[in-house]
Design an enzyme around this catalytic site. Structure first.
Site, mmCIF file in Angstrom:
data_model
loop_
_atom_site.group_PDB
_atom_site.id
_atom_site.type_symbol
_atom_site.label_atom_id
_atom_site.label_comp_id
_atom_site.label_asym_id
_atom_site.label_seq_id
_atom_site.Cartn_x
_atom_site.Cartn_y
_atom_site.Cartn_z
ATOM 1 N N CYS A 116 64.528 8.896 -21.940
ATOM 2 C CA CYS A 116 63.572 8.047 -22.641
ATOM 3 C C CYS A 116 62.590 8.985 -23.317
ATOM 4 C CB CYS A 116 62.849 7.110 -21.682
ATOM 5 S SG CYS A 116 61.534 6.174 -22.488
ATOM 6 N N CYS A 119 58.722 7.431 -23.471
ATOM 7 C CA CYS A 119 57.893 7.357 -22.266
ATOM 8 C C CYS A 119 58.762 7.768 -21.085
ATOM 9 C CB CYS A 119 57.265 5.977 -22.091
ATOM 10 S SG CYS A 119 58.355 4.581 -22.378
#
Lengths: 216, 100, 101
Positions: A116, A119
């Site tokens: 990711c 985040c």
């Protein structure tokens, strides 16, 4: 930033993880204050917070490993898992939560790895809380650009001819890698199969393997 | 592309090359790049509005597949692929270079 | 940060401290109560800028974002938070002793 007289970095350069006995930090103080205000305002209760922490503690890669083991043992389940990951997990009594689960399966020609970059999105109901490295700047920066170099750092070298597919978990999906079933596991129970499935294999930085036998 | 128009799997799409301030869920490294819709994920609320506490109209969300060679000039293996979820309002349909 | 040059992936791992688990729990509870969204959480984390990534730990950033979202929602006021943090600090010097008795 608060200035409470404590160097935020340890001599090794890693942040401390202060707990009960360490001097109270600004942010810990804020956590206590927010928690008390939320309870007083009737948003939640101490019991509900304890229950939420307990729920998190109970979650871990074992849940995901059960799902993978079932997929290995039952091709129909594997098919359902790939078409609707959340619904398939529900069959095993595992609630994936509001985000939808996409299961991506490794094959002899394709290796999947999840990151990711924005985040730290992670299928926490299946795997627990993400490891620190998953949240690190290094993993998030490099996996989308040089995934094979990152895999090699994790000790994963792919055979010639295997393509890599990186999944950047940018929005509302969560990803689970179904690794390849290790050779020599024919006829194993789902419990024994699950022991081959590590957290790292389900993120895609490692392969599934026979459980390490101690001292042999 | 009009947010309400759902395109099919296999459609070539280009990610908008814009850099608005504020909360968006389109990584910088994908902006301006061309990929192919791999999966239609259905309507999801727009995070760019949710982030500011606004009510939102659901948008189609797509999983788009990009060849690594499209993203990085120095890709380790240009034929490796990357997939990401992109909301419809970031995408325009890209003409197939093989057509016509 | 996707695509930026970076060093080897650090492999040290830690157990989460109780206060960190509580921050996580409070964020989940605030979301379930409709007081904030995951995008609101992320928006504030991003607005902290790159520096915060170096100077604050993961859950320090989370608790800061949780607070910002709850203030914006009007769940409590700045004054209420300030007074409570003062009271918490007055109870003790460690995380354990600063809890309400």
């Amino acid at each position: 930033m608060p200035h409470d007289g404590h160097d935020p970095l340890s001599p090794s350069g890693h942040p401390y993880r202060p707990d009960q006995d360490e001097p109270l930090t600004y942010w810990q103080c804020m956590e206590i204050a927010i928690r008390e205000l939320l309870v007083e305002k009737g948003v939640t209760t101490d019991a509900a917070i304890r229950a939420q922490v307990q729920t998190m503690d109970d979650r871990g890669p074992a849940q995901g490993a059960r799902v993978v083991a079932r997929a290995w043992a039952d091709p129909d389940f594997h098919h359902r898992l790939r078409s609707d990951g959340s619904a398939a997990c529900r069959e095993l009594g595992i609630e994936v939560g509001p985000m939808k689960l996409i299961a991506v399966s490794n094959t002899p020609d394709l290796h999947n790895v999840v990151v990711c970059t924005l985040c730290s999105c992670y299928p926490r109901n299946l795997l627990g809380l993400p490891p620190d490295w998953y949240k690190s700047r290094e993993y998030r920066s490099r996996t989308v650009r040089e995934p094979r170099a990152v895999l090699r750092e994790f000790g994963t070298t792919l055979p010639e001819g295997v393509a890599v597919r990186v999944h950047d978990s940018t929005a509302d999906m969560r990803y689970l890698v179904v690794p390849m079933r290790p050779d020599g596991t024919e006829g194993w129970t789902e419990g024994a199969l699950a022991a081959c499935v590590t957290r790292d294999a389900m993120i895609g930085v490692a392969q599934a393997a026979h459980p390490k036998s101690d001292g042999i | 592309m009009e947010p309400r128009n759902v395109v099919e799997v296999g459609t070539r799409v280009r990610v908008a090359d814009i850099a608005p301030p504020g909360h968006v869920r389109t990584p910088h490294y994908l902006r301006g790049r061309v990929g192919v819709v791999e999966r239609v994920l259905g309507p999801f609320p727009n995070p760019e509005e949710l982030a500011y506490g606004r009510r939102t109209t659901p948008l189609p969300l797509y999983r788009v597949r990009f060849p690594m060679g499209e993203l990085w000039a120095d890709a380790e293996h240009p034929g490796d692929t990357l997939e990401a979820e992109i909301y419809a309002h970031w995408l325009t349909i890209e003409e197939d270079p093989d057509a016509a | 940060m996707g695509g930026n040059a970076a060093e080897r992936v650090p492999r040290d791992d830690y157990d989460f401290a109780l206060w960190e688990k509580r921050v996580d729990a409070l964020v989940m509870i605030a979301q379930a109560a409709g007081l904030m969204t995951v995008d609101g959480l992320r928006r504030v984390l991003e607005d902290m800028g790159e520096d915060a990534f170096e100077t604050m730990t993961y859950y320090e950033r989370w608790v800061a974002s949780l607070n910002q979202n709850l203030l914006e929602e009007g769940t409590y006021t700045v004054a209420e938070l300030g007074a409570r943090m003062r009271d918490v600090r007055a109870r003790g010097d460690t995380y354990g002793t600063a809890q309400r008795g």
